[in-house]
Design a protein around this motif. Structure first.
Motif, short mmCIF file in Angstrom:
data_model
loop_
_atom_site.label_atom_id
_atom_site.label_comp_id
_atom_site.label_asym_id
_atom_site.label_seq_id
_atom_site.Cartn_x
_atom_site.Cartn_y
_atom_site.Cartn_z
N ASP A 216 4.47 -8.00 29.16
CA ASP A 216 3.64 -9.16 29.46
C ASP A 216 3.52 -10.08 28.26
OD1 ASP A 216 3.33 -7.95 31.87
OD2 ASP A 216 1.22 -7.40 31.60
N ASP A 246 5.55 -3.30 37.87
CA ASP A 246 4.12 -3.52 37.81
C ASP A 246 3.87 -5.02 37.89
OD1 ASP A 246 5.31 -4.09 35.42
OD2 ASP A 246 3.58 -3.50 34.19
N VAL A 247 2.65 -5.40 38.21
CA VAL A 247 2.31 -6.82 38.30
C VAL A 247 2.14 -7.38 36.90
CG1 VAL A 247 0.66 -8.50 39.17
CG2 VAL A 247 1.15 -6.44 40.51
N ARG A 249 0.74 -9.28 33.92
CA ARG A 249 -0.57 -9.88 33.66
C ARG A 249 -0.37 -11.11 32.78
NH1 ARG A 249 -3.36 -7.58 37.69
NH2 ARG A 249 -3.04 -5.32 37.71
N GLN A 254 1.85 -15.59 41.16
CA GLN A 254 2.90 -14.67 41.56
C GLN A 254 3.53 -15.14 42.87
OE1 GLN A 254 3.65 -11.97 39.64
NE2 GLN A 254 2.01 -12.36 38.17
N PRO A 257 5.41 -10.12 46.02
CA PRO A 257 4.55 -8.96 45.81
C PRO A 257 5.17 -7.98 44.83
CG PRO A 257 5.67 -8.79 47.91
CD PRO A 257 5.98 -10.16 47.38
N PRO A 258 4.38 -7.08 44.28
CA PRO A 258 4.92 -6.07 43.37
C PRO A 258 6.00 -5.24 44.05
CG PRO A 258 2.52 -6.05 43.33
CD PRO A 258 2.93 -6.94 44.45
#
Length: 273
Positions: A216, A246-247, A249, A254, A257-258
């Protein structure tokens, strides 16, 4: 054969659902293959590869794809190939009033690439996005030898090679309707590499492809550096990162979707299948 993204056009899908259509994703370190038949998507697996020293990076990728197709006996089907940014180069081609012929435009685009990368691109195929008069274009360059090898692969396996595209194109076209009409930054985060498209005032302002760690912090720093080129209030930032398990941060909206797949190549394939 390779067409860069355009702010005005998207790629239409074939309406032929009767025969199998393979989609291969050539990633930086692996190749994945999926099939679409009778409105059903099926992931067929992936294969890692290691390139030989001094060899063009795409050679091992195409060899791995050839092995997968041979194992499946994929003759008689359609094949679409999506290429990681590792195998593509991108460049912003500013508008010029003195350009009046397609040959002049391509020569101008080639000069822009050579100025940016510091080397000749005689053995690369360059395609420009269609844009209105007065607007800059996004240019994509792919190795001519890679395109010829993929054509030969299609012939060898009795496949109909329908398209060869940078993954950036497929991702952007998938997300066009979700993007704001105003200024925005579109970020495609592949494993170990990201591509960023900056649009302002209805025209492209910047395209950047850069190696980027899958963290990230690294991604946020890359977004912030690109936004500094924009000036004024920050544009809307959209992140397309299906290969991230993972999403992320980061300060971005976004666009997918993950991933639910442990295989990043499968996640990339599902996101554009």
């Amino acid at each position: 054969m390779a067409v860069p993204p355009s702010r005005r056009s998207t790629v239409s899908r074939s309406s032929d659902h009767g025969s199998c259509r393979y989609t291969a994703v050539l990633g930086a370190e692996g190749v994945g293959l999926g099939c679409w038949q009778a409105n059903r998507h099926q992931w067929l697996g992936s294969r890692a590869f290691t390139g030989a020293a001094g060899q063009s990076p795409w050679v091992a990728a195409v060899d791995a794809l050839a092995a997968m197709l041979t194992e499946r006996g994929a003759g008689g089907a359609q094949l679409r190939v999506l290429l990681s940014a590792r195998y593509s180069r991108f460049c912003l081609v500013p508008w010029s009033d003195v350009i009046g012929h397609p040959r002049e435009l391509h020569a101008y685009a080639r000069a822009c690439f050579e100025a940016l990368y510091g080397q000749a691109l005689d053995d690369w195929r360059i395609v420009l996005s269609p844009e209105p008069a007065g607007a800059a274009r996004i240019a994509t360059a792919l190795p001519e030898a890679l395109l010829l090898r993929l054509q030969a692969l299609g012939r060898d396996h009795h496949l109909s090679l329908r398209s060869v595209q940078p993954y950036l194109m497929a991702a952007y076209n998938r997300c066009t309707e979700q993007l704001a009409q105003g200024d925005f930054l579109f970020v495609l985060a592949e494993p170990q590499r990201s591509v960023l498209l900056l649009a302002a005032g209805g025209a492209w302002k910047q395209v950047l492809a850069q190696g980027c760690a899958d963290s990230d912090q690294a991604l946020q720093a890359l977004i912030e550096r690109t936004c500094e080129l924009y000036g004024g209030a920050l544009p809307a930032v959209y992140l397309y990162a299906p290969a991230r398990l993972d999403v992320p941060r980061v300060a971005a909206l976004q666009l997918c979707p993950p991933a639910s797949d442990a295989d990043p190549l499968c996640a990339m394939w599902r996101a554009v299948a």
